[in-house]
Design an enzyme around this catalytic site. Structure first.
Site, PDB file in Angstrom:
ATOM      1  N   ARG A  42       0.737  -1.128   0.075  1.00 39.23           N
ATOM      2  CA  ARG A  42       0.060   0.106   0.169  1.00 39.23           C
ATOM      3  C   ARG A  42       0.827   1.269  -0.033  1.00 39.23           C
ATOM      4  O   ARG A  42       0.323   2.437  -0.497  1.00 39.23           O
ATOM      5  CB  ARG A  42      -0.871  -0.013   1.190  1.00 39.23           C
ATOM      6  CG  ARG A  42      -1.986  -0.801   1.139  1.00 39.23           C
ATOM      7  CD  ARG A  42      -2.892  -0.737   2.561  1.00 39.23           C
ATOM      8  NE  ARG A  42      -4.237  -1.519   2.208  1.00 39.23           N
ATOM      9  CZ  ARG A  42      -5.309  -1.135   1.684  1.00 39.23           C
ATOM     10  NH1 ARG A  42      -5.372   0.073   1.162  1.00 39.23           N
ATOM     11  NH2 ARG A  42      -6.234  -2.019   1.641  1.00 39.23           N
ATOM     12  N   LYS A 139       1.240 -19.029   6.379  1.00 37.20           N
ATOM     13  CA  LYS A 139       0.522 -19.299   7.567  1.00 37.20           C
ATOM     14  C   LYS A 139       0.137 -17.988   8.343  1.00 37.20           C
ATOM     15  O   LYS A 139       0.982 -17.172   8.168  1.00 37.20           O
ATOM     16  CB  LYS A 139       0.898 -20.579   8.161  1.00 37.20           C
ATOM     17  CG  LYS A 139       2.089 -20.266   9.216  1.00 37.20           C
ATOM     18  CD  LYS A 139       2.309 -21.117  10.333  1.00 37.20           C
ATOM     19  CE  LYS A 139       1.836 -20.641  11.673  1.00 37.20           C
ATOM     20  NZ  LYS A 139       2.822 -19.576  12.282  1.00 37.20           N
ATOM     21  N   HIS A 169       7.087 -23.164   7.134  1.00 36.24           N
ATOM     22  CA  HIS A 169       8.457 -22.794   6.622  1.00 36.24           C
ATOM     23  C   HIS A 169       9.398 -23.836   7.286  1.00 36.24           C
ATOM     24  O   HIS A 169      10.519 -24.260   7.051  1.00 36.24           O
ATOM     25  CB  HIS A 169       8.797 -21.468   7.205  1.00 36.24           C
ATOM     26  CG  HIS A 169       9.091 -21.255   8.638  1.00 36.24           C
ATOM     27  ND1 HIS A 169       8.239 -20.787   9.475  1.00 36.24           N
ATOM     28  CD2 HIS A 169      10.349 -21.181   9.430  1.00 36.24           C
ATOM     29  CE1 HIS A 169       8.698 -20.661  10.667  1.00 36.24           C
ATOM     30  NE2 HIS A 169       9.978 -21.098  10.577  1.00 36.24           N
ATOM     31  N   LYS A 173      13.331 -26.610   6.289  1.00 40.88           N
ATOM     32  CA  LYS A 173      14.467 -26.515   7.068  1.00 40.88           C
ATOM     33  C   LYS A 173      15.229 -27.754   6.608  1.00 40.88           C
ATOM     34  O   LYS A 173      14.746 -28.858   6.308  1.00 40.88           O
ATOM     35  CB  LYS A 173      14.140 -26.561   8.669  1.00 40.88           C
ATOM     36  CG  LYS A 173      13.567 -25.241   9.137  1.00 40.88           C
ATOM     37  CD  LYS A 173      13.292 -25.431  10.604  1.00 40.88           C
ATOM     38  CE  LYS A 173      12.559 -24.041  11.213  1.00 40.88           C
ATOM     39  NZ  LYS A 173      13.400 -23.008  11.577  1.00 40.88           N
ATOM     40  N   ASP A 226      -0.714 -21.233  16.665  1.00 42.81           N
ATOM     41  CA  ASP A 226       0.453 -20.549  16.024  1.00 42.81           C
ATOM     42  C   ASP A 226       1.591 -21.575  15.575  1.00 42.81           C
ATOM     43  O   ASP A 226       2.119 -21.317  14.514  1.00 42.81           O
ATOM     44  CB  ASP A 226       0.931 -19.451  16.897  1.00 42.81           C
ATOM     45  CG  ASP A 226       2.152 -18.791  16.425  1.00 42.81           C
ATOM     46  OD1 ASP A 226       2.095 -18.075  15.153  1.00 42.81           O
ATOM     47  OD2 ASP A 226       3.336 -18.564  17.115  1.00 42.81           O
ATOM     48  N   HIS A 231       3.616 -26.441  12.393  1.00 43.08           N
ATOM     49  CA  HIS A 231       4.943 -26.757  12.530  1.00 43.08           C
ATOM     50  C   HIS A 231       5.150 -28.072  13.126  1.00 43.08           C
ATOM     51  O   HIS A 231       5.851 -29.054  12.608  1.00 43.08           O
ATOM     52  CB  HIS A 231       5.981 -25.869  13.073  1.00 43.08           C
ATOM     53  CG  HIS A 231       5.829 -24.334  12.484  1.00 43.08           C
ATOM     54  ND1 HIS A 231       5.548 -24.180  11.006  1.00 43.08           N
ATOM     55  CD2 HIS A 231       5.526 -23.157  13.237  1.00 43.08           C
ATOM     56  CE1 HIS A 231       5.516 -22.866  10.919  1.00 43.08           C
ATOM     57  NE2 HIS A 231       5.709 -22.240  12.292  1.00 43.08           N
TER      58      HIS A 231
HETATM   59  C1  BG6 Z   1       6.334 -18.807  13.064  1.00 41.60           C
HETATM   60  C2  BG6 Z   1       5.422 -18.479  14.506  1.00 41.60           C
HETATM   61  O1  BG6 Z   1       5.488 -19.346  12.160  1.00 41.60           O
HETATM   62  O2  BG6 Z   1       7.192 -19.543  13.531  1.00 41.60           O
HETATM   63  C3  BG6 Z   1       6.413 -17.694  15.520  1.00 41.60           C
HETATM   64  O3  BG6 Z   1       4.302 -17.543  13.957  1.00 41.60           O
HETATM   65  C4  BG6 Z   1       7.546 -18.644  15.667  1.00 41.60           C
HETATM   66  O4  BG6 Z   1       5.592 -17.374  16.766  1.00 41.60           O
HETATM   67  C5  BG6 Z   1       8.055 -18.792  14.838  1.00 41.60           C
HETATM   68  O5  BG6 Z   1       8.302 -17.606  16.558  1.00 41.60           O
HETATM   69  C6  BG6 Z   1       9.527 -19.928  14.829  1.00 41.60           C
HETATM   70  O6  BG6 Z   1      10.220 -20.053  13.798  1.00 41.60           O
HETATM   71  P1  BG6 Z   1      11.516 -20.692  13.870  1.00 41.60           P
HETATM   72  O7  BG6 Z   1      12.114 -21.027  12.559  1.00 41.60           O
HETATM   73  O8  BG6 Z   1      12.416 -19.360  14.472  1.00 41.60           O
HETATM   74  O9  BG6 Z   1      11.709 -21.773  14.741  1.00 41.60           O
END
Ligand code: BG6
Length: 486
Positions: A42, A139, A169, A173, A226, A231
């Protein structure tokens, strides 16, 4: 492939993760020839102002990794452009479509998920959802099954499932992918990978940071939505799934869905026994005073900043093997690991009648802070003791004989792999719609049980491993959480 459009291109995710990832890919010669990268947001800034901000962020990250190179930056700068848009308006997106020109477009939505439905609808009307185009969704998509479906229905109206890339994500890894190599590139582990040899599995994602000024998002979600819904369940699936017939996206995802379908439902009665939620109090973390979650939030909240759950997978391979998961903010360490705890020897020939000196084998798949897979095995302590003395030794299965010194010079950002795969149209490391639905379905039972019980999260001290109840979750079954120095 012509262009990658980053909606929310000036935001935190784009600046901290996506643009540095693209720089590193360019550095390693991995970006498609002629790829244009267009930031779209924006804010009314000029391309030059935007590019200057990108440089600042990318350069800091690249210098920290000793990978800053002006020639690479010049190449990346030539790819970059910026356009101020209202992404929810087709009219506003049409000039963007024209700027991109012919060829396919991958659009990354690094914006609030509450906008996803309106954005994809506008994209469709503006010609950014043609059959060769793709969309990447960060997400969280929704905060329960119902809201996930509402958003995803809008996405499905604009794109076919093969065009949709739902990011988790953690799947980008390196060690997570190495887990697949370990399980399916070797024959020696498979005969042991079941309830005959494995006692239980632990998955820990510990963070030392607090929620801080992310609370407006976090208070709506909490640790369960979250971290665990995505994850941690993804990690559980990769540990527990059956061997897929190949690495094709659907072969792998079919196996993951089967695991999610086999998760034992958590009833309201079970919830109290198999789940623990916590919230951090004020205290000290890393030697500094830190506020409680409620103080950060500014009022009393029941949102959990810690969750621990026992999951059971009701199938032949895993019957009787609990999977314990825990995650939280302001814990003792930033540490992510999967622990495969093997069963103890049935009888020790080394002691008298206890097995105390023979520790059960344990495989630790460490994602953070190190990336490593290690296996503890018992060994004879050298020497002439009358009674043979044993000691556990740790074998690194990732770095081989070179040990941790053999690791690559730079740890890749998980988004590097995922951006490459999305642009190449490979969705193996992305979450399919039915997977996300099953994960929400399972997690919704827990949040519903908590809401109906009307109980509050247990307090825990910053710098601890969560509330005592999380230790009791395992202690009740005669087990305990892995400790780093074990
Ligand atoms: C994110 C969460 O998806 O992953 C965050 O929204 C979290 O709250 C993060 O801190 C952790 O990612 P990583 O790769 O640092 O373990």
């Amino acid at each position: 492939m012509t262009a990658l459009v980053l909606f929310g291109g000036g935001g935190d995710l784009a600046m901290r993760m996506l643009l540095p990832s693209l720089y590193f890919l360019d550095h390693d010669g991995l970006l498609p020839e002629g790829l244009k990268i267009i930031g779209a947001a924006r804010s009314e800034e000029t391309p030059a102002e935007y590019i200057a901000r990108v440089r600042q962020s990318v350069e800091a990250k690249a210098r920290a990794d000793k990978a800053w190179d002006e020639t690479v930056w010049a190449r990346m700068e030539a790819r970059l452009d910026y356009m101020a848009v209202d992404a929810t308006s087709a009219e506003s997106l049409k000039p963007l479509r024209d700027k991109v020109g012919q060829g396919s477009v991958t659009s990354f939505l690094a914006v609030s998920p509450s906008l996803y439905a309106r954005i994809v609808t506008a994209m469709r009307a503006a010609g950014l959802a043609e059959p060769e185009d793709r969309v990447v969704l960060e997400k969280p998509v929704g905060r329960d099954l119902e809201s996930f479906r509402a958003i995803d229905d809008a996405v499905a109206d604009a794109f076919s499932e093969a065009q949709v890339f739902r990011i988790d994500h953690y799947l980008g890894k390196e060690t997570v992918q190495n887990l697949l190599a370990l399980r399916f590139g070797n024959t020696i582990f498979e005969p042991l990978w079941n309830n005959l040899s494995i006692d239980h599995v632990q998955i820990t994602v510990g963070e030392t940071v607090g929620v801080g000024d992310r609370w407006p998002y976090y208070d709506e979600y909490g640790a369960l939505r979250d971290m665990l819904q995505n994850h941690m369940l993804q990690l559980l699936c990769l540990v527990a799934m059956e061997p897929p017939s190949d690495l094709d996206a659907d072969s792998v995802r079919n196996e993951k869905v089967k695991v999610l379908r086999s998760l034992r439902p958590i009833t309201h009665e079970d919830a109290e026994r198999v789940t623990v939620r916590g919230q951090y109090e004020s205290g000290t973390s890393g030697g500094k005073p830190v506020p409680s979650y409620d103080e950060e939030r500014g009022l009393d909240s029941d949102t959990e900043t810690f969750v621990a759950i026992r999951a059971d997978i009701d199938n032949w391979r895993w019957a009787g093997v609990p999977f314990f998961m825990r995650t939280g903010k302001r814990l003792a360490e930033k540490r992510t690991e999967i622990v495969i705890q093997f069963k103890p020897v049935p009888h020790s020939i080394f002691g008298h009648d206890d097995r105390g000196d023979v520790q059960a084998n344990r495989m630790v798949i460490e994602l953070q802070p190190e990336e490593d897979i290690s296996l503890s095995v018992m060994n004879k302590r050298p020497g002439l003791d009358q009674r043979m003395q044993l000691q556990p030794i740790q074998m690194s299965l990732s770095w081989g004989v070179g040990g941790k010194d053999a690791r690559p010079p730079r740890r890749r950002i998980a988004y590097e792999r995922l951006l490459l795969d999305a642009m190449a149209g490979d969705s193996t490391l992305f979450v399919r719609r039915d997977e996300a639905e099953k994960a929400w379905e399972w997690v919704d039972q827990v949040s519903q049980a908590w809401a109906d019980a009307g109980t509050k999260p247990h307090d825990y001290a910053p710098g601890s491993w969560g509330p005592d109840e999380a230790d009791m979750l395992l202690a009740r079954t005669g087990r305990d959480w892995n400790t780093t120095d074990a």
